[in-house]
Design a protein around this motif. Structure first.
Motif, PDB file in Angstrom:
ATOM      1  N   ARG A 110       0.821  -1.214   0.000  1.00  0.00           N
ATOM      2  CA  ARG A 110       0.000   0.000   0.000  1.00  0.00           C
ATOM      3  C   ARG A 110       0.854   1.263   0.000  1.00  0.00           C
ATOM      4  NH1 ARG A 110      -3.682  -0.621   4.366  1.00  0.00           N
ATOM      5  NH2 ARG A 110      -5.319  -1.378   2.984  1.00  0.00           N
ATOM      6  N   ASN A 111       2.072   1.181   0.571  1.00  0.00           N
ATOM      7  CA  ASN A 111       2.902   2.399   0.665  1.00  0.00           C
ATOM      8  C   ASN A 111       3.153   3.048  -0.694  1.00  0.00           C
ATOM      9  OD1 ASN A 111       4.698   0.438  -0.196  1.00  0.00           O
ATOM     10  ND2 ASN A 111       6.304   0.928   1.283  1.00  0.00           N
ATOM     11  N   GLN A 112       3.188   2.217  -1.752  1.00  0.00           N
ATOM     12  CA  GLN A 112       3.399   2.816  -3.080  1.00  0.00           C
ATOM     13  C   GLN A 112       2.136   3.479  -3.627  1.00  0.00           C
ATOM     14  OE1 GLN A 112       5.018  -0.786  -4.504  1.00  0.00           O
ATOM     15  NE2 GLN A 112       7.130  -0.012  -4.457  1.00  0.00           N
ATOM     16  N   LEU A 113       0.973   3.018  -3.178  1.00  0.00           N
ATOM     17  CA  LEU A 113      -0.274   3.716  -3.536  1.00  0.00           C
ATOM     18  C   LEU A 113      -0.341   5.045  -2.791  1.00  0.00           C
ATOM     19  CD1 LEU A 113      -2.866   0.771  -3.421  1.00  0.00           C
ATOM     20  CD2 LEU A 113      -1.778   1.749  -5.432  1.00  0.00           C
ATOM     21  N   ALA A 124       0.230   1.666   6.421  1.00  0.00           N
ATOM     22  CA  ALA A 124       1.103   1.908   5.267  1.00  0.00           C
ATOM     23  C   ALA A 124       2.052   0.720   5.061  1.00  0.00           C
ATOM     24  CB  ALA A 124       1.893   3.198   5.462  1.00  0.00           C
ATOM     25  N   TRP A 125       1.495  -0.407   4.661  1.00  0.00           N
ATOM     26  CA  TRP A 125       2.306  -1.608   4.476  1.00  0.00           C
ATOM     27  C   TRP A 125       3.348  -1.425   3.375  1.00  0.00           C
ATOM     28  CZ3 TRP A 125       1.823  -5.119   8.116  1.00  0.00           C
ATOM     29  CH2 TRP A 125       0.595  -5.304   8.761  1.00  0.00           C
ATOM     30  N   GLY A 126       4.563  -1.928   3.626  1.00  0.00           N
ATOM     31  CA  GLY A 126       5.537  -2.111   2.558  1.00  0.00           C
ATOM     32  C   GLY A 126       5.185  -3.396   1.823  1.00  0.00           C
ATOM     33  N   ALA A 127       6.197  -4.063   1.256  1.00  0.00           N
ATOM     34  CA  ALA A 127       5.926  -5.293   0.511  1.00  0.00           C
ATOM     35  C   ALA A 127       6.149  -6.542   1.359  1.00  0.00           C
ATOM     36  CB  ALA A 127       6.786  -5.330  -0.743  1.00  0.00           C
ATOM     37  N   GLY A 128       6.101  -6.353   2.707  1.00  0.00           N
ATOM     38  CA  GLY A 128       6.343  -7.487   3.608  1.00  0.00           C
ATOM     39  C   GLY A 128       5.103  -8.020   4.299  1.00  0.00           C
ATOM     40  N   ASN A 361      -6.788   3.061  -5.387  1.00  0.00           N
ATOM     41  CA  ASN A 361      -8.147   3.051  -4.847  1.00  0.00           C
ATOM     42  C   ASN A 361      -8.078   3.556  -3.419  1.00  0.00           C
ATOM     43  OD1 ASN A 361      -8.250   0.195  -3.124  1.00  0.00           O
ATOM     44  ND2 ASN A 361      -6.917   0.087  -4.904  1.00  0.00           N
ATOM     45  N   PHE A 362      -9.117   4.231  -2.976  1.00  0.00           N
ATOM     46  CA  PHE A 362      -9.030   5.006  -1.734  1.00  0.00           C
ATOM     47  C   PHE A 362      -8.874   4.155  -0.482  1.00  0.00           C
ATOM     48  CE2 PHE A 362     -13.082   4.705   0.550  1.00  0.00           C
ATOM     49  CZ  PHE A 362     -13.884   4.084  -0.397  1.00  0.00           C
ATOM     50  N   LYS A 363      -9.113   2.825  -0.565  1.00  0.00           N
ATOM     51  CA  LYS A 363      -8.828   1.947   0.567  1.00  0.00           C
ATOM     52  C   LYS A 363      -7.430   1.330   0.464  1.00  0.00           C
ATOM     53  CE  LYS A 363     -11.509   0.464   3.371  1.00  0.00           C
ATOM     54  NZ  LYS A 363     -11.576   0.821   4.803  1.00  0.00           N
ATOM     55  N   GLY A 364      -6.840   1.419  -0.706  1.00  0.00           N
ATOM     56  CA  GLY A 364      -5.448   0.975  -0.859  1.00  0.00           C
ATOM     57  C   GLY A 364      -5.255  -0.534  -0.924  1.00  0.00           C
ATOM     58  N   TYR A 365      -6.113  -1.204  -1.668  1.00  0.00           N
ATOM     59  CA  TYR A 365      -6.003  -2.661  -1.767  1.00  0.00           C
ATOM     60  C   TYR A 365      -5.360  -3.106  -3.083  1.00  0.00           C
ATOM     61  CZ  TYR A 365      -9.477  -2.651   2.009  1.00  0.00           C
ATOM     62  OH  TYR A 365     -10.165  -2.442   3.167  1.00  0.00           O
ATOM     63  N   MET A 366      -4.807  -4.324  -3.050  1.00  0.00           N
ATOM     64  CA  MET A 366      -4.404  -5.077  -4.245  1.00  0.00           C
ATOM     65  C   MET A 366      -3.423  -4.331  -5.157  1.00  0.00           C
ATOM     66  SD  MET A 366      -5.780  -8.104  -4.353  1.00  0.00           S
ATOM     67  CE  MET A 366      -7.229  -9.166  -4.491  1.00  0.00           C
ATOM     68  N   ASN A 367      -2.448  -3.668  -4.584  1.00  0.00           N
ATOM     69  CA  ASN A 367      -1.446  -3.021  -5.431  1.00  0.00           C
ATOM     70  C   ASN A 367      -0.546  -4.077  -6.070  1.00  0.00           C
ATOM     71  OD1 ASN A 367       0.409  -1.430  -6.711  1.00  0.00           O
ATOM     72  ND2 ASN A 367       1.455  -0.800  -4.834  1.00  0.00           N
ATOM     73  N   ASN A 368      -0.707  -4.252  -7.350  1.00  0.00           N
ATOM     74  CA  ASN A 368       0.186  -5.185  -8.059  1.00  0.00           C
ATOM     75  C   ASN A 368       0.827  -4.515  -9.278  1.00  0.00           C
ATOM     76  OD1 ASN A 368      -2.104  -5.156  -9.716  1.00  0.00           O
ATOM     77  ND2 ASN A 368      -1.827  -7.289 -10.353  1.00  0.00           N
ATOM     78  N   ALA A 369       0.989  -3.178  -9.193  1.00  0.00           N
ATOM     79  CA  ALA A 369       1.693  -2.474 -10.276  1.00  0.00           C
ATOM     80  C   ALA A 369       3.133  -2.987 -10.367  1.00  0.00           C
ATOM     81  CB  ALA A 369       1.673  -0.971 -10.008  1.00  0.00           C
ATOM     82  N   TRP A 370       3.745  -2.853 -11.541  1.00  0.00           N
ATOM     83  CA  TRP A 370       5.169  -3.220 -11.692  1.00  0.00           C
ATOM     84  C   TRP A 370       5.933  -2.698 -10.491  1.00  0.00           C
ATOM     85  CZ3 TRP A 370       6.530  -1.353 -17.367  1.00  0.00           C
ATOM     86  CH2 TRP A 370       5.738  -2.075 -18.279  1.00  0.00           C
ATOM     87  N   HIS A 371       6.758  -3.563  -9.895  1.00  0.00           N
ATOM     88  CA  HIS A 371       7.541  -3.120  -8.739  1.00  0.00           C
ATOM     89  C   HIS A 371       8.807  -2.435  -9.240  1.00  0.00           C
ATOM     90  CE1 HIS A 371       9.706  -3.858  -4.740  1.00  0.00           C
ATOM     91  NE2 HIS A 371       8.728  -3.017  -4.515  1.00  0.00           N
TER      92      HIS A 371
END
Ligand SMILES: Nc1nc2c(c(=O)[nH]1)N[C@H]1C(S)=C(S)[C@@H](COP(=O)(O)O)O[C@H]1N2
Ligand SMILES: [Mo]
Length: 379
Positions: A110-113, A124-128, A361-371
């Motif tokens: 979510r941190n990238q969103l 604000a989760w990282g990728a862990g 998205n305003f709840k910050g779910y499912m971020n799977n954009a290119w890392h």
């Protein structure tokens, strides 16, 4: 009050309680009450089975203190026989199965969103916010067989014993999965993680493990299972964990029209090198990849020219359903500021969106954009 039950076991919760757990001093604590934390990304790739010291924790309220002696699991709704199962029955009288499964929070990355646009009130989760474990317990289908599912049932709903206050009301933590999924052999009522009893933070004495689904459906401190014709009406199924378009806001959201999250999307993360570090021109790039719904990772691509050209990474570990895949590649880079990018394809050829702005998205779910990881390549 819980939505559809008077007899969910009420656990004594005390925020002052010292909860025994074995988290590493490196564990990154986002909030301590309730506990939300993840391991540093660099440590996550060190073990294919995530050590319990490093396994992320996602709680919505204090950990309930459940007495294993008086614990009863209630099974009700559209069943021939309502059940009240003791821990002893679950452990000793019903079949046991072990499944390797990667648990991932819908809020992972979510941190990238948030870096693109603020998401107030969410961790604000990282990728862990992901971890892999061997889970052991009773396959849910065995319980459904004993109870006998009535014709017309379509969903299996779960309720945890934790008290979660939303708008001055205890809504509890619940969620549901389709009956088809609930009847699949990999879905467990787990009482062990890596061969040891669950720790309290991870759901002692009993939790759902719904492999291939967002972590929120793997309800911890499981108290009740209800077989029904509709998805759970609990806050965490009917309200939170819904996906909206980028232009939707908390004010404009129609909670009856959001997409209820279920299976995970395909995702891929660079765990090393770390963003902002200096690397040599000959650099080893490593990471994890995962997909949902039992789909395997078919290919991992890495680019150092913004996605114009891609090199296929080597899969080093993991080629089974429900678990993540580890990958690595050596790249020869030009000196200077460089962005390393990765994306994966799963066994259904699903792949990832290029940019966070199209999926924000305003709840910050499912971020799977290119890392994307920016590094400084030495001369
Ligand atoms: N009862 C209950 N179950 C729960 C939660 C919770 O807050 N209460 N959090 C969910 C979420 S959002 C996730 S991602 C996973 C996290 O599991 P873990 O803390 O064991 O890693 O548990 C799920 N199960
Ligand atoms: Mo989650």
């Amino acid at each position: 009050m819980f939505a559809h039950s008077e007899h969910v076991m009420r656990a004594h919760t005390c925020p002052c309680l010292v909860i025994p757990m074995s988290k590493s001093p490196q564990f990154i604590v986002h909030t301590s009450n309730p506990l939300n934390g993840e391991p540093p990304l660099a440590t996550l790739r060190g073990n294919f089975i995530t050590p319990r010291e490093l396994f992320y924790v996602r709680n919505h309220s204090p950990v309930p203190d459940i007495d294993p002696q008086t614990f009863r699991l209630i099974v009700n709704g559209m069943v021939e026989r309502e059940l009240e199962l003791s821990l002893d029955t679950l452990l000793n009288d019903l079949p046991k199965r072990t499944v390797m499964s990667t648990l991932q929070c819908a809020g992972n990355r979510r941190n990238q969103l948030i870096a693109y646009a603020p998401i107030p009130g969410e961790v604000a989760w990282g990728a862990g916010a992901i971890g892999n474990a061997f889970w052991s317990g009773v396959p849910l289908k065995e319980i459904l067989n004993v109870a006998g599912v009535k014709v017309g049932a379509q969903y299996v709903a779960f309720m945890g014993a934790d008290e979660v206050i939303r708008h001055d009301e205890n809504v509890g933590f619940g969620g549901s999965i389709p009956l088809d999924k609930a009847s699949s052999p990999e879905v467990l009522l787990a009482y062990e993680m890596d061969g040891k009893p669950l720790e309290p933070v991870h759901g002692f004495p009993l939790r759902v493990i719904a492999p291939g689904y967002i972590g929120a459906r793997s309800v911890k401190w499981l108290a009740q299972i209800t077989v029904q014709a509709f998805p759970s009406k609990n806050y965490f199924q009917a309200h939170a964990y819904q996906l909206f378009s980028p232009q939707t806001t908390a004010e404009t959201a129609d909670w009856n029209a959001g997409l209820q999250l279920g299976e995970l999307v395909v995702n891929c993360v660079i765990t090393s090198p770390r963003a902002g570090t200096q690397v040599s021109r000959d650099v080893q790039v490593e990471g994890y990849a995962i997909s949902g719904g039992g789909r395997k990772i078919a290919r991992v691509d890495v680019s150092s020219d913004g996605g114009e050209t891609w090199t296929t990474a080597n899969i080093t570990q993991g080629d089974q359903q429900w678990a993540w895949t580890f990958w690595q590649i050596r790249l020869q880079l030009k000196a200077g500021e460089t962005e390393i990018v990765t994306r994966a394809f799963d066994s259904a050829s699903n792949t990832q969106p290029e940019d966070v702005r199209h999926i924000w998205n305003f709840k910050g779910y499912m971020n799977n954009a290119w890392h994307r990881v920016n590094v400084n390549v030495k001369q």
